[in-house]
Design a protein around this motif. Structure first.
Motif, PDB file in Angstrom:
ATOM      1  N   LEU A  76       1.008  -1.458   0.068  1.00 30.48           N
ATOM      2  CA  LEU A  76      -0.060   0.206  -0.224  1.00 30.48           C
ATOM      3  C   LEU A  76       0.947   1.204  -0.098  1.00 30.48           C
ATOM      4  N   SER A  77       1.687   1.568   0.181  1.00 30.06           N
ATOM      5  CA  SER A  77       2.778   2.162   0.757  1.00 30.06           C
ATOM      6  C   SER A  77       4.431   2.020   0.575  1.00 30.06           C
ATOM      7  N   GLU A  78       4.883   3.084   0.355  1.00 29.80           N
ATOM      8  CA  GLU A  78       6.864   2.929  -0.013  1.00 29.80           C
ATOM      9  C   GLU A  78       7.703   3.809   0.314  1.00 29.80           C
ATOM     10  N   ILE A  79       8.223   3.875   1.134  1.00 27.16           N
ATOM     11  CA  ILE A  79       9.195   5.137   1.784  1.00 27.16           C
ATOM     12  C   ILE A  79       9.922   5.223   1.400  1.00 27.16           C
ATOM     13  N   ASN A  80      10.880   5.896   0.387  1.00 24.94           N
ATOM     14  CA  ASN A  80      12.755   5.826   0.605  1.00 24.94           C
ATOM     15  C   ASN A  80      12.740   6.364   1.232  1.00 24.94           C
ATOM     16  N   ILE A  81      13.391   5.911   2.000  1.00 28.56           N
ATOM     17  CA  ILE A  81      14.364   6.630   3.965  1.00 28.56           C
ATOM     18  C   ILE A  81      15.430   7.676   2.818  1.00 28.56           C
ATOM     19  N   HIS A  82      16.127   6.261   2.903  1.00 31.05           N
ATOM     20  CA  HIS A  82      17.258   7.629   2.018  1.00 31.05           C
ATOM     21  C   HIS A  82      17.181   8.317   1.528  1.00 31.05           C
ATOM     22  N   GLU A  83      16.122   8.530   0.994  1.00 31.95           N
ATOM     23  CA  GLU A  83      15.421  10.332  -0.250  1.00 31.95           C
ATOM     24  C   GLU A  83      15.155  10.838   0.869  1.00 31.95           C
ATOM     25  N   LYS A  84      14.220   9.885   2.019  1.00 29.55           N
ATOM     26  CA  LYS A  84      13.223  11.016   2.694  1.00 29.55           C
ATOM     27  C   LYS A  84      14.686  12.133   3.664  1.00 29.55           C
ATOM     28  N   LEU A  85      15.903  11.394   4.068  1.00 29.11           N
ATOM     29  CA  LEU A  85      16.452  11.566   4.975  1.00 29.11           C
ATOM     30  C   LEU A  85      17.183  12.286   4.216  1.00 29.11           C
ATOM     31  N   LYS A  86      17.639  13.168   2.697  1.00 33.35           N
ATOM     32  CA  LYS A  86      18.559  13.305   2.406  1.00 33.35           C
ATOM     33  C   LYS A  86      17.505  14.553   1.661  1.00 33.35           C
ATOM     34  N   GLU A  87      16.204  15.100   1.914  1.00 32.43           N
ATOM     35  CA  GLU A  87      15.789  15.563   1.318  1.00 32.43           C
ATOM     36  C   GLU A  87      15.603  16.520   2.643  1.00 32.43           C
ATOM     37  N   LYS A  88      15.189  16.034   4.015  1.00 28.51           N
ATOM     38  CA  LYS A  88      14.839  17.354   4.751  1.00 28.51           C
ATOM     39  C   LYS A  88      16.024  17.242   5.387  1.00 28.51           C
ATOM     40  N   LEU A  89      16.637  16.205   5.726  1.00 27.20           N
ATOM     41  CA  LEU A  89      17.614  16.570   6.586  1.00 27.20           C
ATOM     42  C   LEU A  89      19.584  16.660   5.763  1.00 27.20           C
ATOM     43  N   ASP A  90      19.259  16.303   4.285  1.00 28.71           N
ATOM     44  CA  ASP A  90      20.722  16.722   3.863  1.00 28.71           C
ATOM     45  C   ASP A  90      21.381  15.749   4.202  1.00 28.71           C
ATOM     46  N   VAL A  91      21.849  14.605   4.555  1.00 30.01           N
ATOM     47  CA  VAL A  91      22.325  13.993   4.769  1.00 30.01           C
ATOM     48  C   VAL A  91      22.006  12.439   4.207  1.00 30.01           C
ATOM     49  N   ASP A  92      23.657  11.794   4.341  1.00 31.08           N
ATOM     50  CA  ASP A  92      23.785  10.527   2.933  1.00 31.08           C
ATOM     51  C   ASP A  92      23.045   9.848   4.298  1.00 31.08           C
ATOM     52  N   PHE A  93      22.304   8.542   3.581  1.00 30.78           N
ATOM     53  CA  PHE A  93      21.915   7.112   4.302  1.00 30.78           C
ATOM     54  C   PHE A  93      21.655   6.364   3.127  1.00 30.78           C
ATOM     55  N   ARG A  94      21.821   5.019   4.223  1.00 29.67           N
ATOM     56  CA  ARG A  94      22.446   4.047   2.946  1.00 29.67           C
ATOM     57  C   ARG A  94      20.811   3.949   2.414  1.00 29.67           C
ATOM     58  N   LYS A  95      20.632   2.979   1.406  1.00 30.28           N
ATOM     59  CA  LYS A  95      19.322   2.650   0.473  1.00 30.28           C
ATOM     60  C   LYS A  95      18.542   1.649   1.625  1.00 30.28           C
ATOM     61  N   TYR A  96      17.467   2.277   1.770  1.00 31.78           N
ATOM     62  CA  TYR A  96      16.302   1.842   2.720  1.00 31.78           C
ATOM     63  C   TYR A  96      14.740   2.339   2.601  1.00 31.78           C
TER      64      TYR A  96
END
Length: 131
Positions: free
Chosen positions: A32-52
């Motif tokens: 029903l939903s798919e959240i790209n955490i690595h993209e959201k953290l980059k967008e919201k916090l400008d941090v690099d995070f592993r694919k998740y």
């Protein structure tokens, strides 16, 4: 008791996501939903995070049964399934164990439903580890 069901795959991230979605579908779940955490953290916090990714998986017949037994169970739906890139290049898939999460609800009528959902999630997770 673990609160999750997991497997580790020796494949690339996108392939693991595809296999996970297919395995869930095979067991009667829709995503029903798919959240790209690595993209959201980059967008919201400008941090690099592993694919998740967090996939929100729902098995409609069991969701309906659970909602009939507990009107606020929707706060725990859908079932979360994560796909994450590990440092060693492998990919981990982990799904919530609904039996563990339902312990907090204290409604005995949910136990058989949670057990059925856990069995289906275990089948899905195990099936991708052998593909």
């Amino acid at each position: 008791m673990n609160y999750y069901i997991e497997t580790t795959l020796n494949t690339d991230f996108d392939t693991a996501v595809g296999k996970t979605k297919a395995a869930l579908k095979e067991q009667g779940f829709g995503v029903l939903s798919e959240i790209n955490i690595h993209e959201k953290l980059k967008e919201k916090l400008d941090v690099d995070f592993r694919k998740y990714k967090i996939l929100g998986a729902c098995n409609p017949p069991n969701a309906y049964k659970a909602l009939q037994q507990e009107n606020k169970i929707g706060t725990m739906l859908p079932c979360s399934v994560i796909v994450q890139q590990l440092e060693d290049g492998k990919v981990e898939v982990a799904a919530v164990d609904p039996v563990a999460s339902m312990m907090a609800v204290e409604n005995d009528s949910l136990s058989p439903i949670a057990e059925e959902i856990r069995d289906l999630l275990e089948k899905a997770v195990k099936s991708i580890s052998v593909v």
